[in-house]
Enzyme design. Sequence first.
Site, PDB file in Angstrom:
ATOM      1  N   HIS A  48       0.857  -1.181   0.000  1.00 37.48           N
ATOM      2  CA  HIS A  48       0.000   0.000   0.000  1.00 37.48           C
ATOM      3  C   HIS A  48       0.893   1.230   0.000  1.00 37.48           C
ATOM      4  O   HIS A  48       2.040   1.188   0.466  1.00 37.48           O
ATOM      5  CB  HIS A  48      -0.894   0.014   1.232  1.00 37.48           C
ATOM      6  N   GLU A  50       0.999   3.803   1.856  1.00 32.92           N
ATOM      7  CA  GLU A  50       1.503   4.181   3.178  1.00 32.92           C
ATOM      8  C   GLU A  50       2.694   3.329   3.582  1.00 32.92           C
ATOM      9  O   GLU A  50       3.695   3.835   4.097  1.00 32.92           O
ATOM     10  CB  GLU A  50       0.406   4.025   4.237  1.00 32.92           C
ATOM     11  N   CYS A  78      -6.153   1.811   5.846  1.00 34.03           N
ATOM     12  CA  CYS A  78      -6.809   0.574   6.270  1.00 34.03           C
ATOM     13  C   CYS A  78      -6.200   0.132   7.607  1.00 34.03           C
ATOM     14  O   CYS A  78      -5.301   0.785   8.144  1.00 34.03           O
ATOM     15  CB  CYS A  78      -6.607  -0.510   5.212  1.00 34.03           C
ATOM     16  N   CYS A  81      -2.361  -0.470   7.460  1.00 34.73           N
ATOM     17  CA  CYS A  81      -1.598   0.771   7.397  1.00 34.73           C
ATOM     18  C   CYS A  81      -1.703   1.563   8.697  1.00 34.73           C
ATOM     19  O   CYS A  81      -0.721   2.162   9.133  1.00 34.73           O
ATOM     20  CB  CYS A  81      -2.047   1.600   6.206  1.00 34.73           C
TER      21      CYS A  81
END
Length: 144
Positions: A48, A50, A78, A81
């Site tokens: 992701h 992040e 999410c 993260c």
Amino acid sequence: MELALAAAEKAWREHGDVPVGALILDAEGVVIATGVNQRELHHDPTAHAEIVAIRAAGTKLDSWRLDGCTLVVTLEPCAMCAGAILQSRLARLVFGAWDEKAGAVGSVVDLLRDPRALSKVEVISGVLAERSSALLREFFAESR
């Protein structure tokens, strides 16, 4: 947020991943790392934006502790993260669009402001939210 949005769109156009962009600023406000979703590019479910940015910042600072740093991301993080944000000890999170399906900073759950969290993270939400949402809507409209 403008830089994160530009990175998100570039990643979408270049390798077809969900357009989410992130960057990390040091305590003085200097960008020290950027990240975009790279799940499709690397066949990695943890890639992701992040996580990519947090890893790059750790490398740049030669430390996993990102005390005093700010993460700016185009979409609400999410659970994975949000956990990484807590573990890396980021001081602040700034995000754009809310994620009503998987958001873990207020939409579905709120891991960062849970009183049991091991560290405290300042959260600023809704920055350029409409532009972030529009980019995601355009991506999903084109991919369906």
